[in-house]
Each structure stands twice: as C-alpha cells, then as structure tokens.
Write an enzyme that holds these catalytic residues in place. Structure first.
Site, PDB file in Angstrom:
ATOM      1  CB  THR A  13      -4.774   3.461  23.078  1.00  0.00           C
ATOM      2  OG1 THR A  13      -4.315   3.655  24.414  1.00  0.00           O
ATOM      3  CG2 THR A  13      -4.679   4.778  22.318  1.00  0.00           C
ATOM      4  CG  ASP A  43      -2.295   0.545   0.944  1.00  0.00           C
ATOM      5  OD1 ASP A  43      -2.378   1.779   0.744  1.00  0.00           O
ATOM      6  OD2 ASP A  43      -3.275  -0.201   0.937  1.00  0.00           O
ATOM      7  CG  ASP A  73      -4.324   1.512  18.223  1.00  0.00           C
ATOM      8  OD1 ASP A  73      -4.031   0.554  18.956  1.00  0.00           O
ATOM      9  OD2 ASP A  73      -5.504   1.867  18.011  1.00  0.00           O
ATOM     10  CB  THR A 129      10.804   8.488   3.685  1.00  0.00           C
ATOM     11  OG1 THR A 129       9.434   8.937   3.669  1.00  0.00           O
ATOM     12  CG2 THR A 129      11.727   9.698   3.645  1.00  0.00           C
ATOM     13  CG  ASP A 154     -13.046 -15.359  -4.729  1.00  0.00           C
ATOM     14  OD1 ASP A 154     -13.424 -16.316  -5.429  1.00  0.00           O
ATOM     15  OD2 ASP A 154     -12.054 -14.667  -4.999  1.00  0.00           O
ATOM     16  CG  ASN A 188     -14.132   1.272  -4.251  1.00  0.00           C
ATOM     17  OD1 ASN A 188     -14.529   0.283  -3.669  1.00  0.00           O
ATOM     18  ND2 ASN A 188     -13.108   1.984  -3.841  1.00  0.00           N
ATOM     19  CG  ASN A 227      -3.246  -0.242  22.193  1.00  0.00           C
ATOM     20  OD1 ASN A 227      -4.442   0.010  22.038  1.00  0.00           O
ATOM     21  ND2 ASN A 227      -2.300   0.235  21.396  1.00  0.00           N
ATOM     22  CG  HIS A 234      -5.287   3.645   0.873  1.00  0.00           C
ATOM     23  ND1 HIS A 234      -4.812   2.391   0.578  1.00  0.00           N
ATOM     24  CD2 HIS A 234      -6.591   3.625   0.537  1.00  0.00           C
ATOM     25  CE1 HIS A 234      -5.792   1.641   0.074  1.00  0.00           C
ATOM     26  NE2 HIS A 234      -6.889   2.374   0.038  1.00  0.00           N
ATOM     27  CE1 TYR A 237      -4.494 -11.379 -13.700  1.00  0.00           C
ATOM     28  CE2 TYR A 237      -3.435 -10.265 -11.854  1.00  0.00           C
ATOM     29  CZ  TYR A 237      -3.706 -10.354 -13.209  1.00  0.00           C
ATOM     30  OH  TYR A 237      -3.190  -9.433 -14.074  1.00  0.00           O
ATOM     31  CB  SER A 274      -9.392   0.246   0.062  1.00  0.00           C
ATOM     32  OG  SER A 274      -8.751   0.375  -1.166  1.00  0.00           O
TER      33      SER A 274
END
Length: 420
Positions: free
Chosen positions: A207, A160, A169, A185, A327, A288, A205, A192, A300, A362
C-alpha cells in the site's frame, strides 16, 4: 515545479522566518527570535539567582542536557537583557531563543524516482513528472540495498511537526512519541513531519509508498507547532529526549532534523554535541536559500548537512550549498511520500490527504537518515562516527557539484550497506 511556502519562506519546507509573540506597545516583533524569553547559561549556578535579580528576572527551566535555562523576560527587551547579562563574568553566555521552522510492491512505488530511477512517468495531483529515458542514475540504489538489509529495528527520530496517527503506511512504524511543541496534542496538523517520516520508513505493505529504510522504527518527536515553526529551546528538548536511552525516552540511533534557523546558537550546538557524544548519528537539512549561507543545526560539525538534487542528479535550484559545510546530497525535488489522512495546513498549497509530492532539502535529509539507518543495520557494531564515515565515503562523488556544492557526493544506499 511548484514550491511550498512555510512561514513566509520562498522555497519548500525548510524555513527561516516565522511570527513571534507580540511585543508590547507599538514595537514590531523581531521575527528571528521568540519574544519574552532568552537562553542563559551560568558558569557558576550558585550565582544565578543574584545575577538575575539584578535585572528583575528569575531562574527558569533547564533545557535538555545543556545546562542552559529558558529565562522569561519582558517582550521587546530580549536583546538588551542578553547584552547586559553577557557582560557579567558569572554568565557563560546569553542568547536569543531563535525561531526554527520546518527546513517495492507498494501502490505508488513507481512514483519514487529517488529509490528507483528507470525512465517512468507519472501524474501527481499537482503535476506530471517524467524521468526521461536515459536519464542519469539519480536514485540512491535503495532497491539494491534492500537485498542486504531493510533496517529492522533501527530507531530513527523525526524532530518535526509530528507524525500522523491516521496514515497506516507510517503510523505503524512509530514506536515512541513525545511533544515539545507547545501544542495541545502531538498530532501532525501541518503535514511536514508525516511526509518526512514516510521518506525514512514508510512500510513495505503493498500500500502507498516505501521508505528508504522500510523496517526502521520511527521515534516521533514533535518540536514544531501546527504552523510549522518552533524555538531553539524546544528543539534542544527534543534532541535530548530523542538521544536519551532512559526507559520511556527516545533511545534513537539516528536523528533527522528537516528544520533550521539562520543564526547559530550555543545551546543548540551543545545539544547536538551531547547527542553525538551519546552515539547518535545526526542528519539535518542544508536549507532552501539557494546560497552558501549556513543553516543550523545543519552547519554544526557533528551534523551531516544535506543538499537536494533532482531526477537528473543536478543540484536543486533552491538548495543551499557549499562544500565547506554541506556534506552530502540526496534527491529532494518532487518527492512522493505520506501525508496525514485528516485536514492539515499544507493542503492550502494543493497537497492531498494520504500521499503527495513535496520538494526541499527537508525531503533530501530523511533520504540520508534512511541510508544511515541501513548502514547501521548492516554494520551493527559501528560507532556513530563509523556510520557517518560509511555514508560519506560511499556517496557517489562523480555527481556534478561534488567538491563545490557539497563535499562527498550524492548518497548511495547499496554501496553504504555493503561497505567493508
């Protein structure tokens, strides 16, 4: 429901159009493929130099484990050179390098209807979202599944826009990172990938939110740039790295791809096939487009293609569909999850730093990836084919649309982890 736009898309997140590198002169760039490069695979590698020299070209870098090369060509001449090379018997295939885009006790757990759907209401930064009393049981029974397993140590690769390093988190769940996007970077400056990763494995946790598989490990493979787009060749590199068990590489058991392209690619299909042969379960968004048009890699055969449902267990209006190639389904409307704790591109759509909602296949795809990881955790000796069979056979086939919109049903984590 407000919808996000990504690379000119009209529904949230899984996109199929993006800008390319500029073509020379006044020629308009073709938005379907990357300008200035193509993918070529030779039947006889020894003949590659000679064939390419006939067209003023040179050999390029190999892509993953497919045997195809990225060949640099003059921008604007991609399709003509593909046609010419395809006529040579020494060439197995030549094709465009297509543009790909991004298709508990935790504080906000009550906002996660996909995990527990019990008639609660909540307010997000963009809308008030209500799960009506008496609504269908549209969640995936994650809480019940956690009584049996939370997926400890199962590695799920997220191909992604990256996973933010500053949201604890989800960042604490990341065990490996790689960057094939071409950006400076590996940080997620789009948002996303962080949202997708949180749906899979946000930590228990006290949070924020909870992931479907809260003790899974995340393998962060950045293949889309800071505008949310990428290329077939970059996706192929990411798949190969994620599936590789070599020291220092991904060694993932599950790959999630909340991304897609309109046209099929033999290079991409071979990369998917190689990952499947390596024992990896592969999950991807169905797209979408709100139609039956196929999206790749979702279409595939070695991929679990995922459509989106809403809190009423109905197909999301934007979701692509078609039982011949989609599926399963999973919740993908107004899904609450992690975002970076620094400025990111999707904030232009009104999203907040830290946590917020998003909609799209997504979001549905990582729900299924998390369910597959839980199923693998409770069936540690199962093959990838076995895990896929469990996820599909335990999906709730009574959900409206099964057999027409998707083949098997909306996934159920609890039934998957307790399957024989």
């Amino acid at each position: 429901m407000k919808k996000l736009l990504i690379a000119g898309l009209t529904a949230a997140f899984v996109g199929l159009g993006a800008t390319t590198l500029a073509a020379p002169g006044n020629a308009a760039p073709d938005p379907s493929h990357v300008a200035g490069q193509i993918l070529v695979k030779f039947r006889d590698q020894a003949s590659a130099d000679g064939v390419l020299r006939q067209h003023g070209l040179r050999q390029g870098a190999f892509v993953g484990t497919t045997g195809a090369q990225v060949i640099k060509v003059p921008a604007g001449r991609e399709l003509r050179l593909i046609d010419a090379l395809s006529r040579n018997r020494a060439v197995e295939y030549a094709e465009p390098d297509a543009v790909v885009t991004a298709v508990t006790d935790d504080t906000y757990f009550d906002r996660q209807y996909a995990l527990r759907n019990d008639g609660r209401s909540f307010q997000n930064t963009l809308e008030t979202f209500t799960v009506p009393a008496g609504t269908p049981d549209a969640d995936v029974d994650a809480v019940e599944a956690w009584g049996l397993t939370t997926g400890r140590g199962i590695r799920v690769a997220i191909l992604d826009t990256g996973v933010a390093s500053d949201n604890p988190d989800i960042s604490t769940q990341v065990v490996a990172r790689a960057n094939f996007s071409g950006t400076a970077t590996g940080e997620d400056n789009y948002g996303h990938g962080t949202h997708v990763a949180g749906i899979v494995a946000a930590a228990h946790n006290s949070t924020g939110v909870a992931g479907v598989c809260p003790e899974c490990d995340i393998v962060d493979v950045k293949v889309l740039n800071d505008s949310g787009s990428g290329s077939t060749s970059n996706i192929v590199k990411g798949i190969a790295w994620a599936a590789s068990a070599k020291q220092g590489e991904g060694n993932a058991r599950i790959i999630n791809m909340s991304l897609g392209q309109r046209v099929s690619s033999r290079t991409l299909e071979e990369a998917v096939r190689n990952a499947w042969k390596a024992g990896v379960v592969i999950v991807a968004a169905a797209g979408n487009g709100g139609s039956q048009a196929k999206i790749y890699p979702g279409a595939y055969p070695d991929v679990i293609a995922v459509a989106a449902t809403d809190n009423n267990d109905a197909k999301a209006s934007f979701s692509s569909y078609g039982a011949k190639w989609v599926d399963v389904a999973a919740p993908g409307v107004s899904i609450y999850s992690t975002f970076p704790n620094h400025p990111f591109a999707l904030q232009s759509n009104g999203r907040s730093e830290g946590y917020d909602i998003a909609s799209g296949t997504s979001m549905a795809s990582p729900v299924v990836a998390g369910v597959a990881a839980l199923a693998l955790s409770s069936h540690p000796n199962a093959s990838n084919a076995g895990v896929r069979a469990i996820v599909e056979s335990t999906a709730d086939g009574t959900v409206a649309g099964t057999g027409s919109y998707w083949k098997y049903g909306r996934v159920n984590a609890y039934d998957a982890v307790r399957a024989p």
